[in-house]
Design a protein around this motif. Sequence first.
Motif, PDB file in Angstrom:
ATOM      1  N   HIS A 358       0.812  -1.213   0.000  1.00  0.00           N
ATOM      2  CA  HIS A 358       0.000   0.000   0.000  1.00  0.00           C
ATOM      3  C   HIS A 358       0.850   1.269   0.000  1.00  0.00           C
ATOM      4  CE1 HIS A 358      -3.634  -2.351   1.079  1.00  0.00           C
ATOM      5  NE2 HIS A 358      -2.783  -3.067   1.804  1.00  0.00           N
ATOM      6  N   MET A 359       2.145   1.154   0.376  1.00  0.00           N
ATOM      7  CA  MET A 359       2.922   2.364   0.623  1.00  0.00           C
ATOM      8  C   MET A 359       4.230   2.449  -0.153  1.00  0.00           C
ATOM      9  SD  MET A 359       2.303   2.429   4.769  1.00  0.00           S
ATOM     10  CE  MET A 359       2.972   4.061   4.987  1.00  0.00           C
ATOM     11  N   SER A 360       4.579   1.409  -0.904  1.00  0.00           N
ATOM     12  CA  SER A 360       5.876   1.389  -1.577  1.00  0.00           C
ATOM     13  C   SER A 360       5.746   1.118  -3.063  1.00  0.00           C
ATOM     14  CB  SER A 360       6.788   0.336  -0.942  1.00  0.00           C
ATOM     15  OG  SER A 360       7.029   0.633   0.411  1.00  0.00           O
ATOM     16  N   LEU A 365       9.843   2.897  -0.241  1.00  0.00           N
ATOM     17  CA  LEU A 365       8.775   3.689   0.360  1.00  0.00           C
ATOM     18  C   LEU A 365       8.522   4.933  -0.488  1.00  0.00           C
ATOM     19  CD1 LEU A 365       6.915   3.940   2.875  1.00  0.00           C
ATOM     20  CD2 LEU A 365       8.784   5.178   3.997  1.00  0.00           C
ATOM     21  N   TYR A 369       5.168   9.586   1.378  1.00  0.00           N
ATOM     22  CA  TYR A 369       4.833   8.964   2.652  1.00  0.00           C
ATOM     23  C   TYR A 369       5.948   9.064   3.682  1.00  0.00           C
ATOM     24  CZ  TYR A 369       0.943   6.829   0.076  1.00  0.00           C
ATOM     25  OH  TYR A 369      -0.186   6.616  -0.680  1.00  0.00           O
ATOM     26  N   LEU A 376       7.524   8.371   8.712  1.00  0.00           N
ATOM     27  CA  LEU A 376       6.336   8.626   7.894  1.00  0.00           C
ATOM     28  C   LEU A 376       5.787  10.045   8.034  1.00  0.00           C
ATOM     29  CD1 LEU A 376       4.342   5.298   8.464  1.00  0.00           C
ATOM     30  CD2 LEU A 376       6.024   5.839   6.689  1.00  0.00           C
ATOM     31  N   GLY A 380       1.346   9.221   5.167  1.00  0.00           N
ATOM     32  CA  GLY A 380       1.737   7.829   5.331  1.00  0.00           C
ATOM     33  C   GLY A 380       0.965   7.154   6.445  1.00  0.00           C
ATOM     34  N   VAL A 383      -2.605   6.283   5.374  1.00  0.00           N
ATOM     35  CA  VAL A 383      -2.699   5.041   4.593  1.00  0.00           C
ATOM     36  C   VAL A 383      -2.591   3.840   5.517  1.00  0.00           C
ATOM     37  CG1 VAL A 383      -1.612   3.633   2.794  1.00  0.00           C
ATOM     38  CG2 VAL A 383      -1.774   6.117   2.506  1.00  0.00           C
ATOM     39  N   TRP A 384      -1.623   3.856   6.404  1.00  0.00           N
ATOM     40  CA  TRP A 384      -1.428   2.761   7.358  1.00  0.00           C
ATOM     41  C   TRP A 384      -2.695   2.566   8.210  1.00  0.00           C
ATOM     42  CZ3 TRP A 384       3.215   2.758  11.366  1.00  0.00           C
ATOM     43  CH2 TRP A 384       3.262   1.526  12.034  1.00  0.00           C
TER      44      TRP A 384
END
Length: 400
Positions: A358-360, A365, A369, A376, A380, A383-384
């Motif tokens: 979802h983040m990279s 990374l 983010y 973060l 970021g 999203v987490w």
Amino acid sequence: MRKLWVVVCALFVFSTVLAVNPGRGRSAHAVFLGNSVFKNADWPQLIGRSDVHNASVSDFTSRQLTWVLDHSVLPYKPAYCFIYTGLEDVLLGVPISEIIKSYHMLCDTLRAHAIEPVINSTLFLENRPLINQSVKKLNAQTEIFCREKGILLIDINRSLCRETGLAPHFTTDGMQLTDEAYTIWAAQLKVCMNDTGEQGQTTYINYTELAKERIDRIMKQSPKHVKLVMLGNSITEQGGNWNKRLGFDRIRNSGQGGYTTGQMLWILDTCVIAASPEACFVMGGINDLTLGVPVDQIFENHKRIVGQLIEHDITPVMQSTLYQHNNPENNAHVRLLNQLLKTFCREHDVHFIDLNAHMSGANGLNAEYTTDGTHLTEQGYEVWSDVLREFIKTHKLNSK
């Protein structure tokens, strides 16, 4: 020529083995393995036990000690092996990283045979500042190694040294020790043997006391009743109020800046298990890699965390270690670690959340983010948080 060299080495090792292991088949409670500093001491008399064997070899380096381990230590089947080495390596210019590798080989082999290693710090010399500078660097790396592996480190320098090195009244020649010095050293080793003694456990290291300041801070900031725990390093800690982020009211943030997975184990009992939460979200590893901790050790620490959580009926939720932005060398290690974690979780029916999905992207990374390549941004964390909220909802962890 190469065959001749191999034969010469084999004969050398064989002759050394005969010298240090005259009584095969005996048993011992403890074996001493080191160089001349260890070899010159009458450890059975100093310790006050007849079942103590000295397998030390004068002028051996740390790697050379691994050559005699099978024949000079393992046959005695001791409970403990006290290790002292490093000075010869330093004098010969052996890189510190290679000395630590030798510690890995020694300790892994010993533990594979149910023998607990106890490492003694390398002694400073008297008035040798350049050599002592290298010894200081070695001892710092040895301390990190012992902390990550859960191995007792006895820092004998605190008792025998002053600012300029080994105290004059404790040495005969600036390097070898007097009887008084050995008596002080033996007293510390006897305490170790008595504390671990018949139990065969490493209860002599009080990790709770070691991490007391961190634990107190976590408890002070935690809600009274805890249902979920976030366990990790600064990336987790800087998430701040996870209750607000996840729309919950019973989440404890046990993330600690700078913490490795080994240090996360130090606070597991007090900050996670004691609260009896329903689940614990785990993420760590990037600090380990920065310190040079091998991927396999980081993986083992994760497995220990998961095992202890399951043992106490707490649902572990493993989160992937986040990539760093534009750091392909480190990200290769992160990728390997995540592959190991994902496979382990699949094989043991443990929840695994791939945050990197979802983040990279191709450069690790995503830039939007992260503030510095590792930590973060608020975006970021959003999203987490979205990922975790969906997980909590799907698995009904927010049910009353």
